[in-house]
Structure formats: structure tokens, C-alpha cells
Design an enzyme around this catalytic site. Structure first.
Site, mmCIF file in Angstrom:
data_model
loop_
_atom_site.group_PDB
_atom_site.id
_atom_site.type_symbol
_atom_site.label_atom_id
_atom_site.label_comp_id
_atom_site.label_asym_id
_atom_site.label_seq_id
_atom_site.Cartn_x
_atom_site.Cartn_y
_atom_site.Cartn_z
ATOM 1 N N SER A 1 1.986 6.187 9.726
ATOM 2 C CA SER A 1 1.829 7.068 8.567
ATOM 3 C C SER A 1 0.359 7.016 8.179
ATOM 4 C CB SER A 1 2.741 6.638 7.418
ATOM 5 O OG SER A 1 2.577 5.260 7.137
ATOM 6 N N GLU B 1 -2.723 7.881 5.126
ATOM 7 C CA GLU B 1 -2.981 8.099 3.691
ATOM 8 C C GLU B 1 -4.270 8.889 3.454
ATOM 9 O OE1 GLU B 1 -2.094 4.707 1.197
ATOM 10 O OE2 GLU B 1 -3.940 5.031 0.069
ATOM 11 N N TYR C 1 -2.879 8.752 -6.011
ATOM 12 C CA TYR C 1 -2.762 9.258 -7.379
ATOM 13 C C TYR C 1 -3.781 8.492 -8.210
ATOM 14 C CZ TYR C 1 -0.045 10.701 -11.532
ATOM 15 O OH TYR C 1 0.387 11.267 -12.705
ATOM 16 N N ASP D 1 -3.640 1.093 -11.988
ATOM 17 C CA ASP D 1 -4.547 0.363 -12.873
ATOM 18 C C ASP D 1 -5.032 1.335 -13.929
ATOM 19 O OD1 ASP D 1 -4.747 -2.195 -11.397
ATOM 20 O OD2 ASP D 1 -5.504 -0.869 -9.824
ATOM 21 N N ARG E 1 11.387 -8.029 -7.000
ATOM 22 C CA ARG E 1 11.956 -7.188 -8.070
ATOM 23 C C ARG E 1 11.874 -5.704 -7.697
ATOM 24 N NH1 ARG E 1 9.987 -11.166 -11.624
ATOM 25 N NH2 ARG E 1 7.945 -10.185 -11.803
ATOM 26 N N PHE F 1 -15.271 -2.697 -1.768
ATOM 27 C CA PHE F 1 -13.893 -2.334 -2.030
ATOM 28 C C PHE F 1 -12.979 -3.565 -1.906
ATOM 29 C CE2 PHE F 1 -10.236 0.512 -0.630
ATOM 30 C CZ PHE F 1 -10.083 1.061 -1.892
ATOM 31 N N HIS G 1 0.422 1.855 8.714
ATOM 32 C CA HIS G 1 0.026 2.863 7.724
ATOM 33 C C HIS G 1 -1.497 2.872 7.660
ATOM 34 C CE1 HIS G 1 0.393 5.272 4.001
ATOM 35 N NE2 HIS G 1 -0.599 4.543 3.526
HETATM 36 P P1 FAD Z 1 3.038 -4.301 -9.458
HETATM 37 O O1 FAD Z 1 3.963 -4.488 -8.313
HETATM 38 O O2 FAD Z 1 3.625 -3.952 -10.781
HETATM 39 O O3 FAD Z 1 2.187 -5.646 -9.592
HETATM 40 C C1 FAD Z 1 0.996 -5.687 -10.351
HETATM 41 C C2 FAD Z 1 0.644 -7.089 -10.738
HETATM 42 O O4 FAD Z 1 1.538 -7.529 -11.765
HETATM 43 C C3 FAD Z 1 0.790 -8.144 -9.624
HETATM 44 O O5 FAD Z 1 -0.225 -9.094 -9.827
HETATM 45 C C4 FAD Z 1 2.167 -8.764 -9.873
HETATM 46 O O6 FAD Z 1 2.247 -10.081 -9.393
HETATM 47 C C5 FAD Z 1 2.192 -8.731 -11.387
HETATM 48 N N1 FAD Z 1 3.550 -8.629 -11.965
HETATM 49 C C6 FAD Z 1 4.546 -7.827 -11.578
HETATM 50 N N2 FAD Z 1 5.628 -7.995 -12.395
HETATM 51 C C7 FAD Z 1 5.261 -8.903 -13.339
HETATM 52 C C8 FAD Z 1 5.901 -9.477 -14.464
HETATM 53 N N3 FAD Z 1 7.151 -9.143 -14.806
HETATM 54 N N4 FAD Z 1 5.214 -10.394 -15.207
HETATM 55 C C9 FAD Z 1 3.938 -10.748 -14.889
HETATM 56 N N5 FAD Z 1 3.273 -10.216 -13.821
HETATM 57 C C10 FAD Z 1 3.932 -9.316 -13.066
HETATM 58 N N6 FAD Z 1 -3.649 2.654 -6.990
HETATM 59 C C11 FAD Z 1 -3.788 3.869 -7.571
HETATM 60 O O7 FAD Z 1 -4.322 3.972 -8.687
HETATM 61 N N7 FAD Z 1 -3.362 5.008 -6.936
HETATM 62 C C12 FAD Z 1 -2.754 4.963 -5.730
HETATM 63 O O8 FAD Z 1 -2.388 6.007 -5.185
HETATM 64 C C13 FAD Z 1 -2.582 3.698 -5.093
HETATM 65 N N8 FAD Z 1 -1.953 3.582 -3.902
HETATM 66 C C14 FAD Z 1 -1.736 2.343 -3.366
HETATM 67 C C15 FAD Z 1 -1.036 2.248 -2.152
HETATM 68 C C16 FAD Z 1 -0.795 1.006 -1.570
HETATM 69 C C17 FAD Z 1 -0.009 0.934 -0.287
HETATM 70 C C18 FAD Z 1 -1.295 -0.170 -2.192
HETATM 71 C C19 FAD Z 1 -1.080 -1.512 -1.549
HETATM 72 C C20 FAD Z 1 -1.987 -0.085 -3.388
HETATM 73 C C21 FAD Z 1 -2.199 1.160 -3.994
HETATM 74 N N9 FAD Z 1 -2.871 1.289 -5.212
HETATM 75 C C22 FAD Z 1 -3.047 2.545 -5.788
HETATM 76 C C23 FAD Z 1 -3.382 0.103 -5.927
HETATM 77 C C24 FAD Z 1 -2.368 -0.399 -6.953
HETATM 78 O O9 FAD Z 1 -2.091 0.574 -7.914
HETATM 79 C C25 FAD Z 1 -2.980 -1.638 -7.634
HETATM 80 O O10 FAD Z 1 -3.060 -2.699 -6.703
HETATM 81 C C26 FAD Z 1 -2.280 -2.078 -8.895
HETATM 82 O O11 FAD Z 1 -3.108 -3.053 -9.529
HETATM 83 C C27 FAD Z 1 -0.915 -2.721 -8.699
HETATM 84 O O12 FAD Z 1 0.051 -1.803 -8.425
HETATM 85 P P2 FAD Z 1 1.509 -2.326 -7.898
HETATM 86 O O13 FAD Z 1 2.362 -1.150 -7.797
HETATM 87 O O14 FAD Z 1 1.351 -3.187 -6.730
HETATM 88 O O15 FAD Z 1 1.933 -3.212 -9.194
#
Ligand code: FAD
Length: 277
Positions: free
Chosen positions: A6, A8, A40, A99, A154, A206, A256
Site C-alpha cells: 500500500s 501513502e 489528514y 497531534d 485498546r 523528521f 506500506h
Molecule cells: P494513539 O494510539 O491515541 O496514541 C497516542 C499516544 O497516547 C501514545 O503515546 C499512547 O501510548 C498514548 N495513549 C493512548 N491511550 C492512552 C491512555 N488511555 N492514557 C494515556 N496515554 C494513552 N498524523 C496526522 O496528523 N495525520 C495523518 O494522516 C497521520 N497518519 C499517520 C499514519 C501512520 C501509519 C502513523 C504511524 C502515524 C500517522 N500520523 C498522522 C501520526 C500520528 O497522528 C501521531 O503519531 C499521533 O501523535 C498519535 O496518533 P495515534 O493514532 O497513534 O494515537
């Protein structure tokens, strides 16, 4: 059996960028990727451009998957976006926390990505295949590796179908992460994210921000090339191809590619891997 890939993209900002991306996805379509995903921007800043790019790729007869982040968003705004995507026939979403843009205050109605996955499932049932992010070298804000793994679990428990990892150059980090996830009973596919290397200085900046490690032996070699972009490119292609070879030998469920909207590096790596059809 050939390894599924895939690819990106990020949504282009200008008409010129859109033309370039069109040429890029047309060329990369020859690799027959399972889908093209489109990122996004923080806090929804690219909402329209992500949607337009995804719709354009889908209209070209290719599978397109929008990324969707929830930090700063309301349930109503996410519901609206999900309805738009369902209406456009989109079948896959990459669900993220994202973020907040620096200086942005309001955190919105979601705190973590598992809440977004839960919401998508509650609102749309099995309408979408949901991808989530995984961090073999741990998310930079994670309190501990164990906490990060539990956060990943989760997301799977909330209904994610598969995961894509942050990029890495250390195969053991990925294998360790997959092992640890399996021990916790997480069985969804965990697809390694692959970052081809075009410019070392950009990659170094980065990587610091997203917590991906560039091994010393790679960093030292890149640094020794100075401004010699041909050598940097050649070494980058060798390193990333070798990384993919090792991952394929380990039986990964797919690769990916973070293409950075360029066709060349991803095409060349896939050609070397024999994944070019
Ligand atoms: P989560 O899974 O929610 O985790 C975030 C942080 O919170 C982690 O440190 C986790 O350990 C912690 N955490 C989770 N649950 C809890 C809890 N209950 N209590 C305390 N801590 C907790 N960013 C963008 O802005 N746009 C994009 O399109 C984008 N695409 C991405 C694609 C991929 C494949 C990857 C790997 C990253 C991408 N990112 C993108 C970056 C991503 O948004 C950031 O890394 C962001 O900081 C975390 O997103 P997440 O969905 O992993 O968050």
C-alpha cells in the site's frame, strides 16, 4: 505469494502539486497496491484537500483510504466526515489520534485513537475497514513501552482490522513489537511502514520529531556523503531494499510505503524486490 503493498500520499497544496500527484499515482498504480492512503492534517487542517484527493484517486478506479484524526474534533464533525466517505463509496479509513497544531488549545471530544475506532464502529458498524497506527520504537509521548502496547491493544479491541507501523530501520524493533502484541492476544495484521530515503537531512529532522531511530551506522554513512545526493540516494535505496527483503523473509503481511508523493523511490524498491507485477 507476492507481498501486498500500500502507498501513502499527503494531500497536495497547489494545482501544480495536484498535477504531480496525479502523475505519481498513475505511475504507482502499475504496482497494483491494495490501496493508496491520503494523510489528514493536524486538527483537520486538510479536511477538504484530503477528501478531494481521495475522491480523485477513487474516481480513477483505484482503492483510496483517507486518514482521519480525532484530536480537536467533535463527534458531529467526525460523523459528517464518515457520512461523506460512505457516500463516496470509500471502504477503508486510517484512524488516528493525530497531534494538535502547536498553540491550539481545545482538545475536542476525543482523547485517543481507540475512542475514534470505537466511535466509527458504533456509528457505521462494519462499513469501513479500519487501520490504526503502531509504533515498534514506541510513540514519543508513551509513558512506557508497556503502556504503548496496551494503548495499541485498546485500538485492536475497539475494532481495528489492521495496523500500519511508524517507519523504522531496525527489523528487530518490529519483530519484538509484533511478538509482544501477539502475547497480549492482539492478532490483527501489523504492516510495516517503509520510508524510502531521498534526502538524509530531511529524514533526520523528521525522525527526531516522530521518535524513529536512524541507526548510527546508517547516519554515519549518510553524513560521510555530504552533498553528494547521488550517493545518498543510492545508499538509501540499498538500505531500504535490504530492510524490505528481511521483512518479507519474516513473512510480513504487507509493506506500506510512505511515498512523500514521489513515484521514483517506491517504484525502484518494488522493482528490486520483484513486486512490480
Ligand atoms: P494513539 O494510539 O491515541 O496514541 C497516542 C499516544 O497516547 C501514545 O503515546 C499512547 O501510548 C498514548 N495513549 C493512548 N491511550 C492512552 C491512555 N488511555 N492514557 C494515556 N496515554 C494513552 N498524523 C496526522 O496528523 N495525520 C495523518 O494522516 C497521520 N497518519 C499517520 C499514519 C501512520 C501509519 C502513523 C504511524 C502515524 C500517522 N500520523 C498522522 C501520526 C500520528 O497522528 C501521531 O503519531 C499521533 O501523535 C498519535 O496518533 P495515534 O493514532 O497513534 O494515537
Amino acid at each position: 505469494m507476492s507481498t501486498e503493498i500500500s502507498i501513502e500520499f499527503f494531500p497536495p497544496q497547489t494545482a501544480e502539486g495536484a498535477d504531480k500527484l496525479r502523475a505519481t499515482y498513475r505511475r504507482l498504480a502499475a504496482l497494483k497496491p491494495a490501496f493508496f492512503s491520503v494523510t489528514y492534517g493536524a486538527g483537520g487542517s486538510t479536511r477538504e484537500r484530503t477528501f478531494a484527493t481521495v475522491k480523485e484517486i477513487a474516481a480513477a478506479g483505484l482503492n483510496a483510504a483517507p486518514h482521519l484524526s480525532c484530536i480537536g474534533a467533535t463527534r458531529d464533525s467526525i460523523r459528517e466526515i464518515l457520512n461523506d466517505y460512505a457516500g463516496a463509496g470509500i471502504g477503508r479509513i486510517v484512524a488516528l489520534r493525530g497531534d494538535l497544531p502547536s498553540g491550539a488549545g481545545a482538545a475536542g471530544e476525543f482523547r485517543y485513537a481507540n475512542e475514534l475506532v470505537e466511535f466509527i464502529r458504533a456509528e457505521t458498524g462494519e462499513r469501513f475497514h479500519i487501520e490504526v497506527a503502531a509504533y515498534p520504537e514506541w510513540h514519543p509521548q508513551a509513558r512506557s513501552p508497556k503502556d504503548d502496547l496496551l494503548a495499541f491493544k485498546r485500538k485492536a479491541d475497539a475494532g481495528a482490522n489492521s495496523a500500519i507501523t511508524q517507519y523504522f530501520y531496525n527489523v528487530d524493533a518490529y519483530l519484538n513489537f509484533v511478538d509482544a502484541a501477539r502475547k497480549l492476544g492482539v492478532n490483527i495484521p501489523i504492516v510495516p511502514g517503509i520510508m524510502p530515503i531521498g534526502s538524509f537531512s530531511k529524514l533526520a529532522r523528521f525522525s527526531d520529531a516522530c521518535g524513529a531511530e536512524i541507526p548510527r551506522w546508517m547516519r554515519k554513512t549518510f553524513e560521510s556523503y555530504g552533498d553528494d545526493t547521488d550517493s545518498i540516494r543510492a545508499f538509501g535505496l540499498d538500505v531500504v531494499t535490504h530492510l524490505c527483503e528481511k521483512l518479507i523473509a519474516e513473512g510480513v503481511p504487507g509493506l506500506h510505503f510512505y511515498s512523500m508523493n514521489m513515484a521514483g523511490p517506491t517504484s525502484e524498491i518494488c522493482r528490486r524486490l520483484g513486486l512490480d507485477g
